[in-house]
Design an enzyme around this catalytic site. Structure first.
Site, PDB file in Angstrom:
ATOM      1  N   LYS A  17     -13.504  47.995  94.697  1.00 54.39           N
ATOM      2  CA  LYS A  17     -13.777  49.088  93.772  1.00 54.39           C
ATOM      3  C   LYS A  17     -14.746  48.558  92.726  1.00 54.39           C
ATOM      4  CE  LYS A  17     -11.970  53.311  92.944  1.00 54.39           C
ATOM      5  NZ  LYS A  17     -11.466  54.345  93.833  1.00 54.39           N
ATOM      6  N   GLY A  48      -5.228  67.738  85.870  1.00 56.24           N
ATOM      7  CA  GLY A  48      -6.587  67.276  86.193  1.00 56.24           C
ATOM      8  C   GLY A  48      -7.168  68.159  87.273  1.00 56.24           C
ATOM      9  N   GLY A  75     -10.401  68.403  88.388  1.00 54.07           N
ATOM     10  CA  GLY A  75     -11.770  67.996  88.691  1.00 54.07           C
ATOM     11  C   GLY A  75     -12.074  68.338  90.140  1.00 54.07           C
ATOM     12  N   VAL A  96     -11.099  66.973  93.006  1.00 49.54           N
ATOM     13  CA  VAL A  96      -9.948  67.021  93.909  1.00 49.54           C
ATOM     14  C   VAL A  96      -8.955  68.085  93.446  1.00 49.54           C
ATOM     15  CG1 VAL A  96      -8.050  65.731  94.952  1.00 49.54           C
ATOM     16  CG2 VAL A  96     -10.196  64.561  94.427  1.00 49.54           C
TER      17      VAL A  96
HETATM   18  P1  NAD Z   1     -12.925  64.188  88.490  1.00 45.67           P
HETATM   19  O1  NAD Z   1     -13.613  63.300  87.504  1.00 45.67           O
HETATM   20  O2  NAD Z   1     -13.729  65.182  89.247  1.00 45.67           O
HETATM   21  O3  NAD Z   1     -11.729  64.978  87.783  1.00 45.67           O
HETATM   22  C1  NAD Z   1     -10.844  64.412  86.873  1.00 45.67           C
HETATM   23  C2  NAD Z   1     -10.352  65.568  86.008  1.00 45.67           C
HETATM   24  O4  NAD Z   1      -9.272  65.072  85.212  1.00 45.67           O
HETATM   25  C3  NAD Z   1     -11.405  66.108  85.050  1.00 45.67           C
HETATM   26  O5  NAD Z   1     -11.443  67.514  85.110  1.00 45.67           O
HETATM   27  C4  NAD Z   1     -10.949  65.595  83.670  1.00 45.67           C
HETATM   28  O6  NAD Z   1     -11.310  66.464  82.615  1.00 45.67           O
HETATM   29  C5  NAD Z   1      -9.440  65.558  83.884  1.00 45.67           C
HETATM   30  N1  NAD Z   1      -8.725  64.671  82.973  1.00 45.67           N
HETATM   31  C6  NAD Z   1      -9.068  63.453  82.503  1.00 45.67           C
HETATM   32  N2  NAD Z   1      -8.118  62.973  81.697  1.00 45.67           N
HETATM   33  C7  NAD Z   1      -7.134  63.899  81.665  1.00 45.67           C
HETATM   34  C8  NAD Z   1      -5.882  63.995  81.004  1.00 45.67           C
HETATM   35  N3  NAD Z   1      -5.450  63.018  80.220  1.00 45.67           N
HETATM   36  N4  NAD Z   1      -5.126  65.096  81.213  1.00 45.67           N
HETATM   37  C9  NAD Z   1      -5.555  66.106  81.999  1.00 45.67           C
HETATM   38  N5  NAD Z   1      -6.744  66.070  82.648  1.00 45.67           N
HETATM   39  C10 NAD Z   1      -7.523  64.999  82.472  1.00 45.67           C
HETATM   40  O7  NAD Z   1     -12.151  63.187  89.492  1.00 45.67           O
HETATM   41  P2  NAD Z   1     -11.659  63.498  90.981  1.00 45.67           P
HETATM   42  O8  NAD Z   1     -12.710  63.039  91.925  1.00 45.67           O
HETATM   43  O9  NAD Z   1     -11.127  64.877  91.065  1.00 45.67           O
HETATM   44  O10 NAD Z   1     -10.461  62.456  91.118  1.00 45.67           O
HETATM   45  C11 NAD Z   1      -9.209  62.689  90.476  1.00 45.67           C
HETATM   46  C12 NAD Z   1      -8.291  61.505  90.719  1.00 45.67           C
HETATM   47  O11 NAD Z   1      -8.095  61.323  92.117  1.00 45.67           O
HETATM   48  C13 NAD Z   1      -8.817  60.151  90.200  1.00 45.67           C
HETATM   49  O12 NAD Z   1      -7.721  59.390  89.768  1.00 45.67           O
HETATM   50  C14 NAD Z   1      -9.421  59.515  91.433  1.00 45.67           C
HETATM   51  O13 NAD Z   1      -9.436  58.113  91.357  1.00 45.67           O
HETATM   52  C15 NAD Z   1      -8.464  60.001  92.497  1.00 45.67           C
HETATM   53  N6  NAD Z   1      -9.049  60.027  93.833  1.00 45.67           N
HETATM   54  C16 NAD Z   1     -10.156  60.762  94.084  1.00 45.67           C
HETATM   55  C17 NAD Z   1     -10.692  60.790  95.363  1.00 45.67           C
HETATM   56  C18 NAD Z   1     -11.895  61.621  95.698  1.00 45.67           C
HETATM   57  O14 NAD Z   1     -12.172  61.824  96.886  1.00 45.67           O
HETATM   58  N7  NAD Z   1     -12.611  62.129  94.716  1.00 45.67           N
HETATM   59  C19 NAD Z   1     -10.083  60.050  96.390  1.00 45.67           C
HETATM   60  C20 NAD Z   1      -8.921  59.326  96.101  1.00 45.67           C
HETATM   61  C21 NAD Z   1      -8.418  59.316  94.816  1.00 45.67           C
END
Ligand code: NAD
Length: 367
Positions: A94, A194, A196, A198
């Site tokens: 990572k 959250g 975002g 996902v």
């Molecule tokens: P993203 O950046 O698109 O979304 C994250 C969201 O969380 C944002 O909308 C942000 O405003 C919100 N957020 C941040 N801090 C917060 C809090 N304290 N309370 C509430 N909301 C909060 O990220 P993503 O790609 O959707 O990934 C989300 C999680 O899943 C991460 O932990 C990431 O490591 C994990 N993940 C993602 C993937 C992928 O394919 N994108 C794969 C495996 C794991």
């Protein structure tokens, strides 16, 4: 001359990397700095027994360098076990870039980061994580082939987030089957923390199935956007952990299940996308087990994204990606049953299977 007698407190300061709590026999940790672009990044390669270390790059405004180092150590370790349990021939790695993705991310910075990735000759392959978009991986691709998650029109598998969300949905359904006797999520009260990339895709699956979804996020704009799109409730309270719910889906950042939150949790199931949800895996895994809260291990159910990017390396088609992601349902159910039968935590059950696969390969490699 400084004294040769160093107190134990100073000693721990003297071991800032290998002495970190999150350090877990990582093979290589690379600190990257570029004055011109302002790049400050750390690449963590945890383990390459099963294959090259693949894992996304996170750009985050860390409080300090300790927090960044700690994050990359935890995240890269998690990738090792995620790929191992998913049956992929990949190791765990990572990267973190220290800075604000909204204001400090530039194409020059991403290209410079790509050059550092390239200097590792394929031991580490990057992809997107929090703060990164497919377009950023396209920029990295300009300087190195060791990147996945690039645009479909550039030969990549595109944004992995919808596949990650589908895998989380499958894992959540398996946990529901285990806990409630049925995997139908209709009328189940689900909190998605959250929304975002996902989180939003997960909300879509849940809404389609008729779950009662509540969303929480630090971005009011996102809350309003997702709420109006899917007709779901916005959480307006101040302590999500104390709320009555069937399922808690952490989809923001990690370690939300910690000493402070664990005793308040009202959820019957925890199943979400965030990496490293348990602040301390053994301690908090056990406390969840004692409280009868079913925890679907994060590194098992959020593997859809890695399956999607692995497809770029192995030339899988869409059908194969979906089949492998759907299989998260079966693996999750097996792990939950195995944990129950052996009176161990679900994290331990998943972890030991992943660890066995790595140890077996290590023995084979050394023959
Ligand atoms: P993203 O950046 O698109 O979304 C994250 C969201 O969380 C944002 O909308 C942000 O405003 C919100 N957020 C941040 N801090 C917060 C809090 N304290 N309370 C509430 N909301 C909060 O990220 P993503 O790609 O959707 O990934 C989300 C999680 O899943 C991460 O932990 C990431 O490591 C994990 N993940 C993602 C993937 C992928 O394919 N994108 C794969 C495996 C794991």
């Amino acid at each position: 001359m400084t004294s040769e007698i160093i107190s134990s407190k100073e000693l721990s300061k003297a071991d800032p990397v290998f002495g970190q709590n999150s350090f877990d026999d990582h093979e290589q940790i690379v600190f990257c700095n570029d004055k011109d672009t302002g790049l400050k990044a750390i690449i963590g390669i945890h383990n390459t027994v099963l294959g090259p270390a693949l894992g996304g790059t996170r750009m985050w405004n860390y409080e300090n360098e300790w927090a960044a180092l700690n994050d990359v150590l935890r995240l890269s370790r998690g990738m090792t076990y995620k790929s191992a349990i998913t049956g992929l021939n990949l190791g765990g790695g990572k990267a973190v870039i220290i800075g604000d993705a909204k204001t400090q991310k530039t194409p020059e910075l991403m290209r410079r980061f790509g050059e550092f990735v390239h200097s590792l000759s394929g031991r580490y392959i990057t992809a997107e994580d929090v703060g990164m978009a497919t377009a950023d991986m396209d920029t990295v691709r300009e300087v190195t082939p060791y990147v996945t998650g690039i645009s479909q029109n550039k030969g990549g598998a595109g944004n992995p987030s919808p596949i990650t969300a589908y895998g989380v949905f499958m894992g959540m359904k398996a946990a529901a089957k285990f806990k409630f006797g049925s995997d139908v999520l209709e009328d189940k009260k689900v909190f998605v923390q959250g929304i975002g990339n996902v989180g939003e895709a997960l909300v879509e699956h849940l809404s389609n199935e008729g779950a009662k979804v509540t969303i929480a996020d630090i971005s009011q704009e996102r809350l309003e956007e997702v709420s109006s799109k899917y007709g779901v409730n916005i959480y307006n309270g101040s302590d999500i952990y104390s709320e009555a719910m069937d399922i808690y889906a952490p989809c923001a950042l990690g370690a939300t299940i910690n000493d402070e939150t664990i005793h308040k949790l009202q959820a019957k199931i925890i199943a979400g996308a965030a990496n490293n949800q348990l602040a301390e895996e053994n301690k908090h895994g056990r406390l969840l087990q004692e409280r009868g809260i079913v925890y679907a291990p994060d590194f098992l159910i959020n593997a859809g994204g890695i399956i999607n990017v692995y497809a770029e390396l192995e030339n899988y088609d869409r059908q194969e990606i979906m089949r492998k992601t759907e299989n998260i349902y079966n693996t999750t159910l097996e792990i939950l049953e195995n944990a129950q039968a052996n009176a161990i935590t679900t994290h331990e059950a998943a972890f030991s299977i992943a660890r066995d696969r790595i140890d077996t390969r290590k023995r084979e490699n050394s023959k």
